[in-house]
Design an enzyme around this catalytic site. Sequence first.
Site, mmCIF file in Angstrom:
data_model
loop_
_atom_site.group_PDB
_atom_site.id
_atom_site.type_symbol
_atom_site.label_atom_id
_atom_site.label_comp_id
_atom_site.label_asym_id
_atom_site.label_seq_id
_atom_site.Cartn_x
_atom_site.Cartn_y
_atom_site.Cartn_z
ATOM 1 N N ASP A 98 0.861 -1.179 0.000
ATOM 2 C CA ASP A 98 0.000 0.000 0.000
ATOM 3 C C ASP A 98 0.901 1.234 0.000
ATOM 4 O O ASP A 98 1.840 1.324 0.789
ATOM 5 C CB ASP A 98 -0.874 -0.013 1.259
ATOM 6 C CG ASP A 98 -2.282 0.457 0.978
ATOM 7 O OD1 ASP A 98 -2.420 1.525 0.363
ATOM 8 O OD2 ASP A 98 -3.232 -0.232 1.384
ATOM 9 N N ASP A 200 -3.094 4.589 -2.436
ATOM 10 C CA ASP A 200 -4.156 5.159 -1.614
ATOM 11 C C ASP A 200 -4.599 6.531 -2.137
ATOM 12 O O ASP A 200 -3.752 7.400 -2.375
ATOM 13 C CB ASP A 200 -3.585 5.296 -0.191
ATOM 14 C CG ASP A 200 -4.633 5.602 0.843
ATOM 15 O OD1 ASP A 200 -5.442 4.715 1.145
ATOM 16 O OD2 ASP A 200 -4.639 6.742 1.354
ATOM 17 N N GLU A 242 -6.373 3.871 -6.185
ATOM 18 C CA GLU A 242 -7.696 4.040 -5.570
ATOM 19 C C GLU A 242 -8.259 5.367 -6.077
ATOM 20 O O GLU A 242 -7.755 6.429 -5.733
ATOM 21 C CB GLU A 242 -7.579 4.064 -4.043
ATOM 22 C CG GLU A 242 -8.942 4.094 -3.382
ATOM 23 C CD GLU A 242 -8.917 4.522 -1.911
ATOM 24 O OE1 GLU A 242 -9.870 4.210 -1.188
ATOM 25 O OE2 GLU A 242 -7.952 5.188 -1.492
ATOM 26 N N HIS A 316 -11.100 -3.243 3.012
ATOM 27 C CA HIS A 316 -11.097 -2.902 4.438
ATOM 28 C C HIS A 316 -11.918 -1.651 4.756
ATOM 29 O O HIS A 316 -12.081 -1.306 5.921
ATOM 30 C CB HIS A 316 -9.652 -2.702 4.884
ATOM 31 C CG HIS A 316 -9.017 -1.523 4.217
ATOM 32 N ND1 HIS A 316 -8.743 -1.496 2.850
ATOM 33 C CD2 HIS A 316 -8.661 -0.310 4.683
ATOM 34 C CE1 HIS A 316 -8.237 -0.328 2.533
ATOM 35 N NE2 HIS A 316 -8.175 0.408 3.625
ATOM 36 N N ASP A 317 -12.382 -0.939 3.734
ATOM 37 C CA ASP A 317 -13.197 0.265 3.959
ATOM 38 C C ASP A 317 -14.684 -0.006 3.750
ATOM 39 O O ASP A 317 -15.506 0.887 3.980
ATOM 40 C CB ASP A 317 -12.804 1.369 2.960
ATOM 41 C CG ASP A 317 -11.409 1.903 3.202
ATOM 42 O OD1 ASP A 317 -10.965 1.913 4.365
ATOM 43 O OD2 ASP A 317 -10.766 2.323 2.220
HETATM 44 C C1 NOJ Z 1 -8.235 5.081 1.752
HETATM 45 C C2 NOJ Z 1 -7.935 3.919 2.636
HETATM 46 O O1 NOJ Z 1 -8.366 2.747 2.021
HETATM 47 C C3 NOJ Z 1 -8.601 4.201 3.957
HETATM 48 O O2 NOJ Z 1 -8.581 3.084 4.816
HETATM 49 C C4 NOJ Z 1 -7.931 5.389 4.580
HETATM 50 O O3 NOJ Z 1 -8.612 5.762 5.753
HETATM 51 C C5 NOJ Z 1 -7.920 6.590 3.635
HETATM 52 N N1 NOJ Z 1 -7.607 6.247 2.291
HETATM 53 C C6 NOJ Z 1 -6.903 7.594 4.089
HETATM 54 O O4 NOJ Z 1 -5.612 7.084 3.912
#
Ligand code: NOJ
Length: 540
Positions: A98, A200, A242, A316-317
């Site tokens: 990541d 990210d 992302e 994970h989000d």
């Molecule tokens: C995206 C990540 O997947 C998330 O978990 C994170 O809180 C935010 N970006 C900030 O880095």
Amino acid sequence: MEKKWWQEVVVYQIYPRSFKDSNGDGIGDIQGMTEKLDYLEKLGIGAIWLSPVYKSPNDDNGYDISDYEAIMTEFGTMEDMEAFLSEANKQNIKVVMDLVVNHTSDEHRWFIEAKKGKNNPYRDYYVWADPSDDGGVPNDLRSAFSGTAWEFDEASGQYYLHLFSKKQPDLNWQNKEMRQSVYDMMNFWIDKGIGGFRMDVIDLVGKVPLEGITNNGPQLHEFLQEMNQETFGKHDLLTVGETWGATPEIAKLYSNPTRNELSMVFQFEHIGLDQQPGKEKWDLRPVNLAELKRVLAKWQTELGNEGWNSLFWNNHDLPRMISRWGNDREYRVESAKMLAILLHMMKGTPYIYQGEEIGMTNTPISDISEAKDIETINMYTDRLEQGYTKEEIITSINVKGRDNARRPLAWNASGNGGFTTGSPWIALNENYKEINVEAALNDPDSIFYTYQKLVQLRKEKPIMVWGDFELIDTVDNVFSYYREYKGERWLVVTNFSNEEQPFSSEDEIQTVIIQNDKENITGLKEMSLRPWQAFVVKVK
Ligand code: NOJ
């Protein structure tokens, strides 16, 4: 398009904090991951996307990095990390790290220096702005974690930008030295033998905050081309951005091989379909399946040869898809397999999020004291102030909150699911006695073996990787499509509902490729699909 290894593999995401604890401190770690590589090899995946393992004060579970070239104390040491990389590489599993470079932690050395004053050489590594004329925040930019995106720095009388928590100050990508420092760090990891980067919120790095521009800023693609040239472009790596706001046109800018930017992006258009338009993710509405089909089919066809898809239901989000749009009660196994078949049969690189392969479900909470996630906790306070009731907020958290996906992976039915011998940093879902890896491996009909078969098929059948996609017109709750490659044709049929659904086709079955049902399909005419039924057949 030149064929690349990352188009032919399935990627597995590890959220290390919740994967496997090897030393009993209740927190997953790198040695735990190494111990479990055999399990991942059994599943058959070709790469791991590893959520951050870098040094971090954990305001946002590692997405706030205080040293990119050191390992988080709770996770182990650099030696552990090198051993993990070397073991993974031996098993032909690439490790995609990541890359969190929109922001650092406020405890990063660069930010500590930057705070020393306007003349410090690191000052401009971050985004600073004077107060507005009325003495308040420079503008109305909001943090993704609630409240203003600006934090006042008493010492200098300026504000710094944080599009996430105030412990995650935004880096200033306009600064060339800063960019070079990031590239040096990326090369440090490339030299260690990693398989690539998941980037990210990379769509934010072209921001022009004082003009209110955050994503898709004017220099975004210029920076990515520079990054490509300075780092991974010289190597054969997987890079996935992302990119929340990507349309197919934008995705082509990132992933058209002729542009030398990224391998692919994560696009989230389907993910937003159960959110009220123009509102926040917490503002719920049921997903409309006709719309879901339209969106997924659009992404299948519109990239053509000018871009590459990633395929995912979970990360994970996100809440667990089986609880979100599947049925995690009476049809847990059927709906999990159906979601897997539907996704893995599409064109693009599939991602499996840890626990998805055994059908782990959401974990509802009844009180905010049970929440660990900063986004959830901040939103709770914010919405209480805005007048929402506790019940309303908890309902949203149970449907959408990020902790749902972050409960420890259950390895067996023993105490704490064999995740830890200590006390887990966040409680396991109570259903771990039934839903765990050991139980899945012992049951030949488990969700795990459907995933294993899908992963295997992708290795053996080029049609899954390269075949054209064609959506079939059906009733809303049936999602069906063809894949076609070099004269071969596969028909994918899935029932996305708790009810029986009609389906009929003139095609003739040649072979059954995969299904989520024990009973073999014999014909395609005038079928009544069972709830969540899914099958793939080669047709004439
Ligand atoms: C995206 C990540 O997947 C998330 O978990 C994170 O809180 C935010 N970006 C900030 O880095």
